[in-house]
Design a protein around this motif. Sequence first.
Motif, mmCIF file in Angstrom:
data_model
loop_
_atom_site.group_PDB
_atom_site.id
_atom_site.type_symbol
_atom_site.label_atom_id
_atom_site.label_comp_id
_atom_site.label_asym_id
_atom_site.label_seq_id
_atom_site.Cartn_x
_atom_site.Cartn_y
_atom_site.Cartn_z
ATOM 1 N N PHE A 163 60.905 -7.116 -28.326
ATOM 2 C CA PHE A 163 60.071 -6.512 -27.286
ATOM 3 C C PHE A 163 60.942 -5.614 -26.411
ATOM 4 O O PHE A 163 62.159 -5.717 -26.421
ATOM 5 C CB PHE A 163 59.374 -7.569 -26.421
ATOM 6 C CG PHE A 163 60.305 -8.345 -25.531
ATOM 7 C CD1 PHE A 163 60.585 -7.908 -24.243
ATOM 8 C CD2 PHE A 163 60.902 -9.521 -25.971
ATOM 9 C CE1 PHE A 163 61.444 -8.614 -23.421
ATOM 10 C CE2 PHE A 163 61.767 -10.239 -25.154
ATOM 11 C CZ PHE A 163 62.037 -9.782 -23.876
ATOM 12 N N ALA B 63 61.270 -4.487 -22.353
ATOM 13 C CA ALA B 63 60.880 -4.963 -21.031
ATOM 14 C C ALA B 63 60.405 -3.829 -20.132
ATOM 15 O O ALA B 63 60.996 -2.750 -20.114
ATOM 16 C CB ALA B 63 62.053 -5.675 -20.376
ATOM 17 N N VAL C 48 61.540 -8.905 -15.238
ATOM 18 C CA VAL C 48 60.630 -8.373 -16.253
ATOM 19 C C VAL C 48 59.194 -8.623 -15.805
ATOM 20 O O VAL C 48 58.821 -9.757 -15.499
ATOM 21 C CB VAL C 48 60.892 -9.034 -17.631
ATOM 22 C CG1 VAL C 48 59.878 -8.572 -18.653
ATOM 23 C CG2 VAL C 48 62.310 -8.728 -18.095
ATOM 24 N N GLU D 271 56.108 -7.247 -21.280
ATOM 25 C CA GLU D 271 56.847 -7.037 -22.526
ATOM 26 C C GLU D 271 56.008 -6.164 -23.448
ATOM 27 O O GLU D 271 54.830 -6.441 -23.666
ATOM 28 C CB GLU D 271 57.147 -8.379 -23.202
ATOM 29 C CG GLU D 271 58.067 -9.257 -22.395
ATOM 30 C CD GLU D 271 58.298 -10.622 -23.026
ATOM 31 O OE1 GLU D 271 57.636 -10.957 -24.032
ATOM 32 O OE2 GLU D 271 59.144 -11.362 -22.501
ATOM 33 N N LYS E 82 55.604 -4.167 -27.243
ATOM 34 C CA LYS E 82 55.992 -4.272 -28.645
ATOM 35 C C LYS E 82 55.986 -2.889 -29.284
ATOM 36 O O LYS E 82 55.374 -1.948 -28.771
ATOM 37 C CB LYS E 82 55.029 -5.194 -29.383
ATOM 38 C CG LYS E 82 55.098 -6.618 -28.880
ATOM 39 C CD LYS E 82 54.133 -7.497 -29.625
ATOM 40 C CE LYS E 82 54.233 -8.901 -29.052
ATOM 41 N NZ LYS E 82 53.115 -9.726 -29.388
#
Length: 139
Positions: free
Chosen positions: A86, A88, A99, A102, A104
């Motif tokens: 991921f 941040a 963070v 997240e 992807k």
Amino acid sequence: MPLTAKYAALIDLLNSLKVDQLEIHEENDILHISGVTSSVDAKHKAWDLYNRIDPNYISDDLALELTVQTDEVLKVATVTAHDEPFIAVRRGPGVNQPVLAELKDGDRIDILGLTNQNWCLVKVADKTEGYCYIDYLSV
């Protein structure tokens, strides 16, 4: 020395930038500052000054939570994180910042602004606003 004295220049800057809903309080040896800026540039100025006072944000004694009141989007970007689980989205433009979300590989985000330190101010689908390292984005 109280933290409001350490960060007096930052507080003065936020007042001069006319940050709305500005709240400042100290709790558990952390100075919490929050508010709403009228521009991306104003938010960047605050983070730049914070970095000059506390280089790389290593003191961990300030929680700066500013949001930008704008619908302006510079570009829509796609996350390119092929080799990472991921990417941040952080509260501020630095790896020491908490963070907030997240992302992807393949996620799409809105870029609100760029810093001079290779970080982008972004907004994700759930309206979370934070900073993401530019090398993981493609437009």
